[in-house]
Design a protein around this motif. Structure first.
Motif, PDB file in Angstrom:
ATOM      1  N   VAL A 140       0.833  -1.201   0.000  1.00  9.72           N
ATOM      2  CA  VAL A 140       0.000   0.000   0.000  1.00  9.72           C
ATOM      3  C   VAL A 140       0.867   1.250   0.000  1.00  9.72           C
ATOM      4  CG1 VAL A 140      -1.872   1.240   1.168  1.00  9.72           C
ATOM      5  CG2 VAL A 140      -1.725  -1.265   1.335  1.00  9.72           C
ATOM      6  N   LEU A 141       0.529   2.182  -0.871  1.00  3.75           N
ATOM      7  CA  LEU A 141       1.042   3.553  -0.794  1.00  3.75           C
ATOM      8  C   LEU A 141      -0.106   4.406  -0.266  1.00  3.75           C
ATOM      9  CD1 LEU A 141       3.037   5.461  -3.536  1.00  3.75           C
ATOM     10  CD2 LEU A 141       1.346   6.588  -2.123  1.00  3.75           C
ATOM     11  N   SER A 142       0.050   4.923   0.927  1.00  2.24           N
ATOM     12  CA  SER A 142      -1.011   5.698   1.588  1.00  2.24           C
ATOM     13  C   SER A 142      -0.596   7.161   1.691  1.00  2.24           C
ATOM     14  CB  SER A 142      -1.289   5.127   2.986  1.00  2.24           C
ATOM     15  OG  SER A 142      -2.160   5.972   3.706  1.00  2.24           O
ATOM     16  N   TYR A 143      -1.479   8.042   1.261  1.00  6.49           N
ATOM     17  CA  TYR A 143      -1.238   9.490   1.362  1.00  6.49           C
ATOM     18  C   TYR A 143      -2.362  10.071   2.234  1.00  6.49           C
ATOM     19  CZ  TYR A 143       0.814  13.931  -0.102  1.00  6.49           C
ATOM     20  OH  TYR A 143       1.472  15.138  -0.118  1.00  6.49           O
ATOM     21  N   THR A 144      -2.054  10.424   3.479  1.00  6.22           N
ATOM     22  CA  THR A 144      -3.042  10.979   4.414  1.00  6.22           C
ATOM     23  C   THR A 144      -3.028  12.499   4.346  1.00  6.22           C
ATOM     24  OG1 THR A 144      -1.382  10.854   6.164  1.00  6.22           O
ATOM     25  CG2 THR A 144      -2.918   9.022   5.978  1.00  6.22           C
ATOM     26  N   PHE A 145      -4.208  13.100   4.546  1.00  2.00           N
ATOM     27  CA  PHE A 145      -4.329  14.555   4.469  1.00  2.00           C
ATOM     28  C   PHE A 145      -5.587  15.005   5.202  1.00  2.00           C
ATOM     29  CE2 PHE A 145      -6.533  12.678   0.922  1.00  2.00           C
ATOM     30  CZ  PHE A 145      -7.674  13.441   0.735  1.00  2.00           C
ATOM     31  N   TYR A 146      -5.626  16.296   5.499  1.00  2.00           N
ATOM     32  CA  TYR A 146      -6.776  16.913   6.167  1.00  2.00           C
ATOM     33  C   TYR A 146      -7.558  17.770   5.183  1.00  2.00           C
ATOM     34  CZ  TYR A 146      -4.796  15.593  10.720  1.00  2.00           C
ATOM     35  OH  TYR A 146      -4.318  14.899  11.795  1.00  2.00           O
ATOM     36  N   ILE A 147      -8.866  17.835   5.403  1.00  2.00           N
ATOM     37  CA  ILE A 147      -9.733  18.731   4.645  1.00  2.00           C
ATOM     38  C   ILE A 147     -10.480  19.607   5.651  1.00  2.00           C
ATOM     39  CG2 ILE A 147     -11.840  18.867   3.239  1.00  2.00           C
ATOM     40  CD1 ILE A 147     -10.907  16.557   1.630  1.00  2.00           C
ATOM     41  N   PRO A 148     -10.421  20.926   5.515  1.00  2.00           N
ATOM     42  CA  PRO A 148     -11.094  21.795   6.499  1.00  2.00           C
ATOM     43  C   PRO A 148     -12.617  21.652   6.426  1.00  2.00           C
ATOM     44  CG  PRO A 148     -10.260  23.082   4.656  1.00  2.00           C
ATOM     45  CD  PRO A 148      -9.736  21.700   4.470  1.00  2.00           C
ATOM     46  N   ASP A 149     -13.252  21.652   7.634  1.00  2.00           N
ATOM     47  CA  ASP A 149     -14.714  21.554   7.739  1.00  2.00           C
ATOM     48  C   ASP A 149     -15.139  22.230   9.029  1.00  2.00           C
ATOM     49  OD1 ASP A 149     -17.368  20.950   7.611  1.00  2.00           O
ATOM     50  OD2 ASP A 149     -17.116  18.804   8.070  1.00  2.00           O
ATOM     51  N   THR A 150     -15.942  23.249   8.916  1.00  2.00           N
ATOM     52  CA  THR A 150     -16.351  24.014  10.104  1.00  2.00           C
ATOM     53  C   THR A 150     -17.204  23.191  11.052  1.00  2.00           C
ATOM     54  OG1 THR A 150     -18.281  24.849   8.886  1.00  2.00           O
ATOM     55  CG2 THR A 150     -16.288  26.210   8.864  1.00  2.00           C
ATOM     56  N   GLN A 151     -17.894  22.150  10.563  1.00  2.00           N
ATOM     57  CA  GLN A 151     -18.778  21.367  11.412  1.00  2.00           C
ATOM     58  C   GLN A 151     -18.106  20.098  11.944  1.00  2.00           C
ATOM     59  OE1 GLN A 151     -22.612  20.646   9.670  1.00  2.00           O
ATOM     60  NE2 GLN A 151     -22.823  22.730   8.878  1.00  2.00           N
ATOM     61  N   ALA A 152     -16.831  19.929  11.672  1.00  2.00           N
ATOM     62  CA  ALA A 152     -16.126  18.749  12.161  1.00  2.00           C
ATOM     63  C   ALA A 152     -15.477  19.030  13.502  1.00  2.00           C
ATOM     64  CB  ALA A 152     -15.062  18.333  11.155  1.00  2.00           C
ATOM     65  N   ARG A 153     -15.251  17.976  14.271  1.00  2.00           N
ATOM     66  CA  ARG A 153     -14.542  18.111  15.532  1.00  2.00           C
ATOM     67  C   ARG A 153     -13.077  18.401  15.222  1.00  2.00           C
ATOM     68  NH1 ARG A 153     -12.820  14.215  19.204  1.00  2.00           N
ATOM     69  NH2 ARG A 153     -13.555  12.577  17.797  1.00  2.00           N
ATOM     70  N   GLY A 154     -12.544  19.514  15.746  1.00  2.00           N
ATOM     71  CA  GLY A 154     -11.196  19.935  15.415  1.00  2.00           C
ATOM     72  C   GLY A 154     -11.131  20.786  14.159  1.00  2.00           C
ATOM     73  N   MET A 155     -12.278  21.092  13.568  1.00  2.00           N
ATOM     74  CA  MET A 155     -12.390  21.972  12.401  1.00  2.00           C
ATOM     75  C   MET A 155     -11.771  21.361  11.133  1.00  2.00           C
ATOM     76  SD  MET A 155     -13.889  24.513  13.926  1.00  2.00           S
ATOM     77  CE  MET A 155     -13.771  25.940  12.858  1.00  2.00           C
ATOM     78  N   HIS A 156     -11.558  20.071  11.117  1.00  2.00           N
ATOM     79  CA  HIS A 156     -11.077  19.424   9.898  1.00  2.00           C
ATOM     80  C   HIS A 156     -11.409  17.937   9.951  1.00  2.00           C
ATOM     81  CE1 HIS A 156      -7.493  19.159  12.634  1.00  2.00           C
ATOM     82  NE2 HIS A 156      -7.623  17.883  12.306  1.00  2.00           N
ATOM     83  N   ARG A 157     -11.402  17.306   8.789  1.00  2.00           N
ATOM     84  CA  ARG A 157     -11.644  15.871   8.688  1.00  2.00           C
ATOM     85  C   ARG A 157     -10.412  15.197   8.073  1.00  2.00           C
ATOM     86  NH1 ARG A 157     -16.741  14.877  10.119  1.00  2.00           N
ATOM     87  NH2 ARG A 157     -18.293  16.528   9.837  1.00  2.00           N
TER      88      ARG A 157
END
Length: 613
Positions: A140-157
């Motif tokens: 597996v080649l895994s690329y993790t990242f965040y996407i901003p979301d005002t309604q998410a806990r921590g303001m990102h998913r």
């Protein structure tokens, strides 16, 4: 490329979940039990569908996706109810994008990779690519990242893109290609989500509200903005067609990465000709191979010519390139040519062709003179097939004589003359291509193709001048070729109409040995065998050249690695490798065509320190 690209996310209620995946389907792939009916239903629905996804050279359609239990899914875990498929008719591959893989075994592998990528297998900084896996569950080649979301806990998913395949070496070699293109997809998603995030924050900032809210164990997990437990990727990015975009992006990555690296079956080590070609390639700092060079225009040619006249020590490479530029610009105007080795034997005659071939394989300089530059060059190109590429040093056209150490094939202008020391060296053969006598007189012009009619030499001792004759009676001065018998082909049509007005004259002061080298005798036998096509003759030449280059390697290693060898030892070696006394001159000349890589390897291995080791 036999891989699957999957988009996963970490749900606040359900943990790591597969959100979207794209995989290739090939007709020849074996179907696991229980999937025949499902895939038959897919193909049936594909043919009846009219929905199209814009993708280059692919026909796309919509397919139904699996539906999971409502307990295990929320809006954030949903992607598409209908999947997408694109057909690559040329490669006979269909790329299918759904929320989950249809094959249960593949689903298990993707599910396990999803859990590991969003829990235990993380890179420093939490965002970026990482590699993990094994031979049982896949690599597996895994690329993790965040996407901003005002309604998410921590303001990102938290999301990840996975590339899963069984071939570890292929996946690691594709890392420099996959990571930058996955970054492009990720940056596009983050840019879309950032626009929605900024608009919502400007309207109603979430951070002050959450700071003022009372936190207790009952509402800690649900500490987020809004009433929804999670929002879908379409809502976060504000793009209803985001999964169509991902389908096209994942499809292109799979197809482009598969075309980037191909597997080839090697039947053995590379030949000397292949190594010579590789050594001639010039690699730039960016890793590209420079193949084509800029052609000189008229002003550059004049400047190069003036610099050549002023600089007598110009490098042979520059001189050869300059002559090649002149030749390339001139060749477009003519189509006169000797087409192949049998054509050359016809125009020269059997005896002269054998003598000329003998000169070629033992390394004597071949000088071809004539007004028709394309014809001169074609003769040289045909003669080059008798030698390994490393032995060919060619100047296809020159206005003055070039020394034999610069080139063993020289195309010379008829107006040039051979220097005095060349006439006395007896290490060359001259081929003059001239118009027949009747045609030359009818045209009212003079025959300027005679290069060495006579020259004057001063005798220092007696102060007199004596004439050096150009009639090399001791050489191969045979009758000039007559193309009258070539005017008609097998079907009564003209076979070589463009050359019937020319005759080929050969002259040389060199006395050749009575016996031709063994490899040349086999080449001439192949040319004389009319049952063999030209393609078979060329293949035979290639095999013979490589066979005798192996003998040359043995002789080179014998002479360089073992110190001084006696004449008797050399004769024994030639006898062992199947060479005769008449082959020795050929072997010594072909030794100059060995690749730099082989020479350096043998010389390094034969160094005194390495020998003792």
């Amino acid at each position: 490329m036999n891989a699957i690209i999957s988009l996963c996310h970490f749900c606040e209620l359900h943990g790591p979940k597969i959100l979207y995946c794209t995989q290739p389907f090939r007709p020849q792939e074996p179907k696991p039990p229980g999937t025949e009916e499902v895939e038959t239903d897919i193909i049936h629905k594909l043919k009846s569908s009219t929905f199209a996804v814009p993708s280059s050279g692919a026909e796309s359609a919509v397919i139904p996706s699996f539906s999971s239990s409502a307990k295990d899914r929320c809006d954030g875990c949903k992607s598409v109810q209908m999947g997408f498929v694109s057909h690559d008719d040329e490669a006979k591959v269909s790329y299918v994008s759904t929320q989950q893989p249809y094959n249960p075994e593949v689903f298990t592998r993707i599910r396990q990779a999803c859990i590991r990528s969003l829990s235990s297998e993380v890179c420093p900084g939490r965002e970026g690519p990482i590699f993990f896996g094994d031979t049982q569950c896949g690599h597996v080649l895994s690329y993790t990242f965040y996407i901003p979301d005002t309604q998410a806990r921590g303001m990102h998913r938290w999301y990840s893109i996975l590339v899963v395949m069984m071939d570890k070496i292929y996946l690691l070699n594709s890392w420099p290609f996959l990571v930058p293109h996955l970054q492009i997809v990720i940056q596009s998603l983050q840019k879309k989500a950032r626009g929605i995030y900024d608009a919502e924050e400007a309207k109603c900032p979430q951070r002050p509200l959450r700071m003022e809210a009372r936190v207790n164990p009952s509402n800690f997990i649900k500490q987020r903005g809004g009433s929804k437990p999670a929002r879908s990727l379409q809502e976060i990015t504000g793009d209803k067609n985001v999964f169509q975009m991902l389908h096209v992006a994942f499809l292109w990555i799979l197809k482009a990465c598969g075309s980037r690296i191909t597997e080839k079956l090697l039947e053995g080590p590379p030949t000397e000709d292949t190594i010579i070609d590789m050594e001639k390639q010039e690699e730039t700092e960016e890793g590209f191979i420079k193949i084509f060079t800029r052609k000189l225009d008229g002003s550059d040619l004049v400047q190069a010519e003036s610099e050549a006249d002023q600089d007598g020590d110009k490098s042979p490479e520059l001189e050869i390139n300059y002559q090649e530029e002149l030749e390339e610009d001139y060749d477009d105007q003519f189509d006169l040519a000797v087409t192949d080795i049998r054509h050359l034997r016809k125009v020269l005659g059997r005896a002269n062709f054998q003598a000329l071939s003998h000169h070629v394989v033992i390394g004597n300089q071949i000088i071809v003179s004539g007004h028709e530059r394309s014809l001169v060059k074609s003769v040289i190109n045909v003669l080059k097939t008798l030698l390994p590429k490393g032995c060919c040093r060619v100047i296809p056209w020159s206005l003055k004589y070039e020394e034999s150490w610069r080139c063993n094939f020289l195309g010379l202008s008829p107006d040039a003359s051979l220097p005095q020391h060349v006439n006395s060296s007896e290490m060359f053969v001259l081929v003059e291509i001239v118009l027949k006598a009747g045609l030359a007189s009818a045209s009212g012009g003079t025959n300027n193709s005679s290069l060495v009619a006579s020259s004057v030499e001063t005798d220092d001792n007696h102060g007199t001048e004596r004439e050096i004759s150009s009639d090399f009676s001791s050489g191969i001065s045979g009758p000039a070729s007559d193309l009258s018998d070539l005017s008609l082909g097998t079907e009564g049509q003209e076979k070589f109409p463009d050359l019937e007005h020319f005759e080929f004259k050969m002259s040389s002061p060199t006395t050749l040995p009575a016996k031709v080298p063994t490899v040349l005798a086999k080449m001439l036998m192949a040319v004389d065998n009319n049952n063999l096509t030209l393609e078979v003759v060329e293949a035979a030449f290639t095999c013979l050249r490589e066979e005798w280059m192996n003998k040359v390697k043995v002789l080179f290693k014998f002479t360089k690695a073992g110190g001084n060898r006696s004449e008797e030892d050399t004769k024994k070696l030639l006898q062992i490798v199947g060479a005769r006394s008449e082959d020795k001159q050929l072997l010594m000349f072909w030794m100059t065509g060995l690749s730099v890589q082989y020479r350096e390897h043998i010389l390094a291995a034969s160094a005194p320190g390495n020998i003792h080791k």
